[in-house]
Design a protein around this motif. Structure first.
Motif, short mmCIF file in Angstrom:
data_model
loop_
_atom_site.label_atom_id
_atom_site.label_comp_id
_atom_site.label_asym_id
_atom_site.label_seq_id
_atom_site.Cartn_x
_atom_site.Cartn_y
_atom_site.Cartn_z
N ASP A 47 0.83 -1.20 0.00
CA ASP A 47 0.00 0.00 0.00
C ASP A 47 0.87 1.25 0.00
O ASP A 47 0.51 2.27 -0.61
CB ASP A 47 -0.93 0.00 1.22
N LEU A 48 1.99 1.20 0.68
CA LEU A 48 2.91 2.35 0.67
C LEU A 48 3.45 2.57 -0.74
O LEU A 48 3.50 3.71 -1.24
CB LEU A 48 4.06 2.13 1.65
N LEU A 49 3.84 1.50 -1.41
CA LEU A 49 4.38 1.64 -2.76
C LEU A 49 3.33 2.15 -3.73
O LEU A 49 3.63 2.95 -4.63
CB LEU A 49 4.94 0.30 -3.23
N THR A 50 2.08 1.73 -3.55
CA THR A 50 0.99 2.23 -4.40
C THR A 50 0.80 3.73 -4.18
O THR A 50 0.64 4.51 -5.15
CB THR A 50 -0.31 1.48 -4.09
N ALA A 51 0.82 4.15 -2.91
CA ALA A 51 0.68 5.58 -2.61
C ALA A 51 1.83 6.38 -3.21
O ALA A 51 1.63 7.50 -3.72
CB ALA A 51 0.63 5.78 -1.10
N PHE A 52 3.02 5.82 -3.18
CA PHE A 52 4.18 6.50 -3.78
C PHE A 52 3.98 6.66 -5.29
O PHE A 52 4.18 7.75 -5.85
CB PHE A 52 5.46 5.72 -3.48
N LYS A 53 3.59 5.58 -5.95
CA LYS A 53 3.40 5.62 -7.41
C LYS A 53 2.29 6.58 -7.82
O LYS A 53 2.34 7.18 -8.89
CB LYS A 53 3.10 4.22 -7.93
N ASN A 54 1.32 6.76 -6.93
CA ASN A 54 0.20 7.67 -7.21
C ASN A 54 0.51 9.11 -6.85
O ASN A 54 -0.35 9.99 -6.97
CB ASN A 54 -1.05 7.21 -6.47
N GLY A 55 1.74 9.37 -6.40
CA GLY A 55 2.13 10.74 -6.05
C GLY A 55 1.50 11.28 -4.78
O GLY A 55 1.42 12.49 -4.60
N GLU A 56 1.09 10.38 -3.88
CA GLU A 56 0.40 10.79 -2.66
C GLU A 56 1.35 11.08 -1.49
O GLU A 56 0.90 11.49 -0.42
CB GLU A 56 -0.60 9.71 -2.24
N LEU A 57 2.67 10.88 -1.69
CA LEU A 57 3.61 10.99 -0.58
C LEU A 57 4.65 12.08 -0.80
O LEU A 57 5.71 12.06 -0.17
CB LEU A 57 4.31 9.64 -0.37
N ASN A 58 4.35 13.03 -1.62
CA ASN A 58 5.30 14.09 -1.91
C ASN A 58 5.24 15.18 -0.85
O ASN A 58 4.84 16.33 -1.09
CB ASN A 58 5.04 14.67 -3.30
N ARG A 59 5.63 14.81 0.35
CA ARG A 59 5.60 15.73 1.50
C ARG A 59 6.43 15.13 2.62
O ARG A 59 6.92 14.01 2.52
CB ARG A 59 4.15 15.95 1.96
N ASP A 60 6.57 15.88 3.71
CA ASP A 60 7.20 15.34 4.91
C ASP A 60 6.23 14.38 5.58
O ASP A 60 5.04 14.69 5.76
CB ASP A 60 7.55 16.46 5.89
N PHE A 61 6.72 13.21 5.99
CA PHE A 61 5.85 12.27 6.69
C PHE A 61 6.69 11.16 7.33
O PHE A 61 7.86 10.95 6.96
CB PHE A 61 4.82 11.64 5.74
N VAL A 62 6.07 10.47 8.28
CA VAL A 62 6.65 9.25 8.85
C VAL A 62 5.76 8.09 8.42
O VAL A 62 4.57 8.05 8.75
CB VAL A 62 6.73 9.33 10.38
N ALA A 63 6.34 7.18 7.65
CA ALA A 63 5.59 6.01 7.21
C ALA A 63 5.52 5.01 8.36
O ALA A 63 6.55 4.54 8.84
CB ALA A 63 6.28 5.37 6.01
N VAL A 64 4.32 4.72 8.80
CA VAL A 64 4.09 3.71 9.83
C VAL A 64 3.60 2.45 9.13
O VAL A 64 2.49 2.42 8.59
CB VAL A 64 3.06 4.19 10.88
N VAL A 65 4.44 1.45 9.07
CA VAL A 65 4.09 0.17 8.44
C VAL A 65 3.99 -0.85 9.57
O VAL A 65 4.99 -1.24 10.16
CB VAL A 65 5.12 -0.26 7.38
N ARG A 66 2.77 -1.25 9.88
CA ARG A 66 2.55 -2.01 11.11
C ARG A 66 1.91 -3.37 10.83
O ARG A 66 1.62 -3.71 9.69
CB ARG A 66 1.67 -1.20 12.05
N PHE A 67 1.75 -4.15 11.89
CA PHE A 67 1.31 -5.54 11.80
C PHE A 67 2.25 -6.33 10.88
O PHE A 67 1.85 -7.08 10.01
CB PHE A 67 -0.15 -5.63 11.33
#
Length: 622
Positions: free
Chosen positions: A458-478
């Motif tokens: 899901d993180l990679l999909t968000a990246f490819k869709n240009g949804e992560l072009n900002r400051d953030f902390v990726a929380v990848v859990r479970f």
């Protein structure tokens, strides 16, 4: 030089913490040593089975019970470039053993999966637990109890820890680890990383990417970057289980073959049938474990060993935790720059002076215990030497006095960093670790809103869709051991690296693993307790402000404690992690796995049910 105070302090704390469990371990191993190999005692029918297929001369030797019998336990397969050279080793070992007045039998094979193949795929969810399977398979291989010594053939990520955990259950036997060596250098690591990022950005084709990867991973031997596999080889020398200087000699060379033969001859010499008996339980003690941690820190080794070393120590009755790593990291300097902590590979490290130079520098600085036992005899001083061939004969000489390349390897007087670059993180999100040796100082402190994912894809999909072009902390859990087997999340590195290069302040926080190739993006990993085991990371929501401060060793979410504790936890659908690729067979492993800081082991007493996520520190603010 006198042993450093911190080394003495940490070792004594470990010894006190481990007093009962270590005493129990030694009691059982000494009882096994007193009993001896059962081929001296078992029935003729049992004994006949043990060597029915052996050569006639070997049968006579084993029947007389005068020659030692060496067990070969191998992780050979063709899928791992590092393990393919092991195909030739059993015959080399058998021939060398006969010359030394011993017999060698192939006792058993253990599974060995390649994390490079399964990275980012469903099969990676079996990877961590494969270590425990290997430990069990090693024990099965040795359970015939007709052996006087053990030669463990393995190299890569979970394989060496698994072999070691299994062999420690037979600690009354001398045990030597026999490596295969790294492949020769191919495409440079910086160029490989550059092309990976270009592919992530859609700027090169899959064909171009595959061409670059094939130039990087091009032949027999260990991958040349300093990940978990090569960290394993460093550890086996630091802990006295290799022949000196054996770790980084290329495969299929005369020197590598000579070292393999010499390992068999040395193992034959140190069995209980001779006068140089060195059982494994006398090699792996509290001091050896601490020396292993120091080596890991001094070389910027794999974060996976904050899990594996805990499990290995536990198999010897020794209890360590991440506070021990953290305290030692504060005083152990970083002496090596090998990718991903630099541009060089392990062949450059070896050429610059390698393990012999490193061990001598640490000894002279009082940063390792000198008085340990090793397979070569008392004293870590044995490992300040390097092997070479003179007129076809294997001999050892002193490692070079000076580094041959100070961009790759340095002495303690001028280290790359005054600390080991591995930090314990603690705060209201639990306890985790971060490797900062490859992270630039300006990226070691990140405060940004959380973007929460329960699946790395899901993180990679968000990246490819240009949804992560900002400051953030990726929380990848479970992503912990009990949720899905704790797969490495290394395929996230290129995407997060692109965003960081674009000027965004980014970080990763996860209860999963990264890999031995963890790189330039700050990553708080191995969060314990894991989300499925009651970890507070499960309560984090999108937009929560997270503060990661690697310099101070803090990891916090900026939410009022009363509000945070009242949040309901939505456990994601995890059934997709329970089937396919053999994951069905590992349900019991996931159910009983301990936390990452406890080694993520699936054997031993089952953990108590945790129920709802645990509470958090009162340091959170509104």
């Amino acid at each position: 030089m006198a042993t450093h105070d911190a080394l003495i302090r940490v070792t004594e704390r470990i010894r006190e913490r481990s007093a009962t469990s270590r005493a129990d371990y030694l009691r059982h191993r000494r009882a096994a040593a007193e009993a001896g190999a059962t081929r001296h005692q078992i029935s003729c029918t049992n004994l006949a089975h043990a060597f029915a297929a052996s050569e006639p001369d070997d049968k006579d030797s084993l029947r007389g019970a005068q020659w030692p019998n060496l067990a070969i336990v191998s992780a050979y397969n063709d899928m791992l470039s590092a393990h393919q050279p092991l195909e030739r080793f059993p015959e080399l070992i058998k021939q060398a053993a006969r010359k030394a007045g011993a017999v060698a039998q192939f006792a058993g094979g253990v599974p060995a999966m390649c994390d490079g193949v399964t990275q980012g795929q469903s099969g990676m969810e079996l990877s961590l637990f494969s270590r425990d399977v290997i430990a069990m398979a090693t024990a099965v291989s040795l359970s015939h109890n007709v052996f006087d010594g053990v030669l463990c053939l393995g190299v890569c990520d979970k394989i060496v820890p698994g072999l070691l955990i299994g062999a420690l259950q037979f600690g009354h036997l001398p045990t030597i680890f026999v490596p295969g060596g790294p492949m020769t250098s191919g495409l440079s690591n910086p160029e490989k990383s550059r092309i990976r990022q270009l592919y992530t950005e859609g700027k090169v084709s899959r064909a171009e990417l595959l061409d670059a990867e094939m130039k990087s991973y091009h032949g027999p031997g260990t991958c040349t970057f300093y990940g978990t596999a090569n960290s394993n080889q460093m550890l086996m020398e630091m802990m006295g289980l290799h022949l000196p200087g054996a770790a980084f000699v290329n495969p299929n060379t005369p020197l590598r073959d000579a070292l393999t033969a010499a390992a068999a001859q040395r193992c034959a010499a140190i069995t209980a049938l001779g006068d140089q008996y060195i059982p494994m339980h006398e090699v792996i003690d509290e001091r050896a474990i601490v020396n292993g941690i120091v080596g890991l820190l001094a070389t910027g080794g794999s974060t996976n060993h904050t899990i594996h070393l805990v499990a290995v120590a536990g198999a010897a009755g020794i209890v360590i935790d991440w506070s021990d790593f953290d305290e030692l990291s504060a005083v152990v300097p970083l002496l090596a720059r090998v990718y991903p902590n630099g541009s060089a590979d392990v062949n450059h490290f070896h050429a610059a002076g390698g393990m012999g130079f490193l061990v001598r520098e640490l000894l002279q600085a009082g940063l390792v215990h000198p008085d340990v036992n090793t397979v070569m005899g008392p004293g870590l001083e044995h490992y300040t030497r390097e092997p070479f061939l003179k007129d076809g004969e294997l001999i050892w000489r002193a490692a070079p006095d000076l580094s041959r390349d100070t961009e790759v390897l340095r002495g303690t007087a001028e280290p790359f960093s005054r600390d080991g670059g591995l930090r314990l993180l603690s705060g209201n999100l639990g306890r985790g670790v971060i490797k900062v040796s490859a992270v630039k100082p300006e990226h070691r402190k990140v405060s940004a809103p959380a973007v929460v994912f329960d699946d790395q894809n899901d993180l990679l999909t968000a990246f490819k869709n240009g949804e992560l072009n900002r400051d953030f902390v990726a929380v990848v859990r479970f992503q912990g051991p009990r949720a899905n087997g704790m797969p490495e999340l290394h395929k996230l590195t290129p995407a997060l690296g692109v965003l960081q290069d674009q000027g965004h302040h980014v970080a990763l926080v996860t209860d999963g693993r990264m890999s031995g190739a963890s790189g330039k993006v700050p990553a708080a990993i191995h969060l314990t307790p894991e989300c499925l085991g009651g970890g507070p990371l499960a309560r984090v929501r999108n937009g929560d402000m997270i503060h990661l401060d690697a310099e101070r060793g803090r990891l916090d979410v900026d939410v009022a404690a009363s509000d945070f504790l009242q949040r309901e936890v939505a456990i994601p659908e995890l059934t997709q992690n329970a089937w396919g690729m053999g994951r069905e067979l590992f349900a019991s492993f996931r159910a009983v796995a301990t936390g990452a800081e406890q080694g993520a082991v699936s054997f031993g007493p089952a953990p108590e049910p945790t129920g709802a996520p645990v509470g958090v520190e009162s340091t959170v603010t509104s």
